[in-house]
Design an enzyme around this catalytic site. Structure first.
Site, PDB file in Angstrom:
ATOM      1  N   GLY A   8       0.446  -1.436  -0.506  1.00 20.51           N
ATOM      2  CA  GLY A   8      -0.107   0.143  -0.020  1.00 20.51           C
ATOM      3  C   GLY A   8       0.997   1.329  -0.205  1.00 20.51           C
ATOM      4  N   GLY A  11      -0.623   4.569  -1.189  1.00 21.45           N
ATOM      5  CA  GLY A  11      -1.319   5.701  -0.423  1.00 21.45           C
ATOM      6  C   GLY A  11      -1.066   6.454  -0.004  1.00 21.45           C
ATOM      7  N   ILE A  35      -0.895  -2.064  -5.532  1.00 25.73           N
ATOM      8  CA  ILE A  35      -1.787  -2.708  -6.671  1.00 25.73           C
ATOM      9  C   ILE A  35      -1.162  -1.479  -8.231  1.00 25.73           C
ATOM     10  CG2 ILE A  35      -2.909  -4.004  -5.145  1.00 25.73           C
ATOM     11  CD1 ILE A  35      -4.969  -1.566  -5.615  1.00 25.73           C
ATOM     12  N   ASP A  54      -0.536  -7.623  -5.013  1.00 24.54           N
ATOM     13  CA  ASP A  54      -1.430  -7.592  -4.359  1.00 24.54           C
ATOM     14  C   ASP A  54      -1.874  -8.058  -3.537  1.00 24.54           C
ATOM     15  OD1 ASP A  54      -4.172  -8.164  -4.263  1.00 24.54           O
ATOM     16  OD2 ASP A  54      -4.910  -8.470  -6.582  1.00 24.54           O
ATOM     17  N   ILE A  55      -2.230  -7.921  -2.176  1.00 20.76           N
ATOM     18  CA  ILE A  55      -2.302  -7.459  -1.027  1.00 20.76           C
ATOM     19  C   ILE A  55      -3.520  -8.998  -0.857  1.00 20.76           C
ATOM     20  CG2 ILE A  55      -4.488  -7.052   0.149  1.00 20.76           C
ATOM     21  CD1 ILE A  55      -2.288  -6.667   2.578  1.00 20.76           C
ATOM     22  N   TYR A 143     -15.211  -1.305   8.167  1.00 16.22           N
ATOM     23  CA  TYR A 143     -14.555  -0.891   8.972  1.00 16.22           C
ATOM     24  C   TYR A 143     -13.881  -1.655   9.833  1.00 16.22           C
ATOM     25  CZ  TYR A 143     -10.271   2.227   9.539  1.00 16.22           C
ATOM     26  OH  TYR A 143      -9.351   2.993   9.048  1.00 16.22           O
ATOM     27  N   LYS A 147     -11.363  -4.536  11.914  1.00 19.04           N
ATOM     28  CA  LYS A 147      -9.436  -3.519  12.236  1.00 19.04           C
ATOM     29  C   LYS A 147      -9.768  -4.982  13.881  1.00 19.04           C
ATOM     30  CE  LYS A 147      -7.521  -0.772   9.975  1.00 19.04           C
ATOM     31  NZ  LYS A 147      -6.649  -1.288   9.059  1.00 19.04           N
TER      32      LYS A 147
END
Ligand code: AKB
Length: 317
Positions: A8, A11, A35, A54-55, A143, A147
């Site tokens: 990432g 980001g 990505i 790509d995770i 979300y 988390k």
């Protein structure tokens, strides 16, 4: 930390964290994982290695870890709180299936892993003022659910397999390099852009809604200091409460007006963002982070505002 992979890396946090890690550990030792469609540009691209990561594809992660002899992974892939509500399945796929891939590769290749949690891991039942490190976590957003699961799965891999997993609960992060996208706290970044552009700001969050916030340099220091911390001192691992300030829209607006007296703000509250913000803490207690690894932020609201306005003036001129 010798060879680091940032997943990432293009980001909001990743773009600055990658550059900071390169400064500290050497350009060639920090791989920017991105990505397709979010390729690194400019200094981020030119200053060191980058690779498509790509995770959701474990083989791709494994190949990059093997090729670059990675020993530390910063896993920053996630959908933020508002966008995760419109794409809950994708949020789970990236946040949890992706995390599983990272942890499995880390287990096999002996990597340490940093994965951030968030103030979003708390919910309406959590004590909102001075929220303790260990408390009720029953969020109702996707979300938040990802988390809390991130924290538990990271602890599981540490306790069961000895993978060196660590994380912080990030508050809203304010920065002037890469814009956040789809978060509840984004207003606290957008407001500075409006102030510098001479536009009136329409705030989507109501007055008196307090949330924890942090300026990017402190967020970068937190992530790196925690990964450098003496493991024997860590009682908690996944994830530490950290904060630098707590304010509501009126406070940040008035603070900006000290330096831009003609700046105007009105409210047009977004019901989804407001509902999420209302379920999050007003202020965190970050004593454990301070005691276990020396967390100590440098910026408060006023010093952040001065720096944001100065940097954005140069960037947007
Ligand atoms: C969001 O608003 O979704 C994020 C966060 C606080 O985790 N900035």
């Amino acid at each position: 930390m010798k060879n680091i992979l940032v997943i990432g890396a293009t980001g909001q946090i990743g773009s600055e964290l990658t550059m900071e890690l390169r400064k500290r550990y050497g350009n060639s030792n920090v791989v920017a994982g991105y990505i397709q469609g979010a390729e690194p540009k400019g200094e981020l691209k030119d200053s060191g290695p980058s690779a498509i990561v790509d995770i959701t594809d474990a083989t791709v992660i494994e190949n990059v870890v093997k090729y670059y002899k990675i020993d530390t992974i910063y896993n920053l892939a996630a959908l933020l709180s508002v966008v995760a509500e419109s794409k809950p399945k994708l949020a789970w796929k990236i946040g949890i299936d992706g995390l599983w891939n990272v942890l499995e590769v880390a287990r096999v290749y002996g990597c340490a892993v940093f994965t951030p949690s968030s103030i979003g891991s708390f919910g309406t039942d959590t004590p909102h003022i001075n929220t303790p490190q260990d408390t009720i976590q029953r969020p109702r957003t996707m979300y938040g659910i990802t988390k809390v699961t991130t924290e538990l799965l990271s602890d599981y891999y540490f306790n069961k397999y000895g993978v060196d997993t660590r994380g912080v609960r990030f508050p809203g992060i304010i920065s002037n390099v890469t814009l956040p996208g789809g978060g509840t706290t984004d207003y606290a970044v957008d407001i500075y852009y409006s102030a510098i552009k001479g536009e009136s700001f329409v705030c989507p969050i109501a007055k008196d809604t307090f949330m924890d916030m942090m300026y990017m340099p402190d967020a970068l220091n937190a992530a790196i200091s925690l990964m450098e911390a003496d493991a024997s001192k860590l009682i908690h691992r996944n994830a530490f409460n950290i904060t630098a300030m707590s304010f509501d829209p009126d406070m940040i607006y008035k603070n900006i007006c000290k330096y831009a007296p003609n700046f105007e703000m009105t409210y047009n509250v977004d019901p989804l963002k407001q509902k999420i913000a209302d379920s999050w803490p007003d202020s965190l207690d970050d004593t454990c982070a301070r005691e276990e690894w020396g967390w100590n932020p440098s910026y408060n609201l006023d010093s952040m505002t001065q720096d944001m306005l100065e940097k954005l003036k140069l960037k947007l001129k």
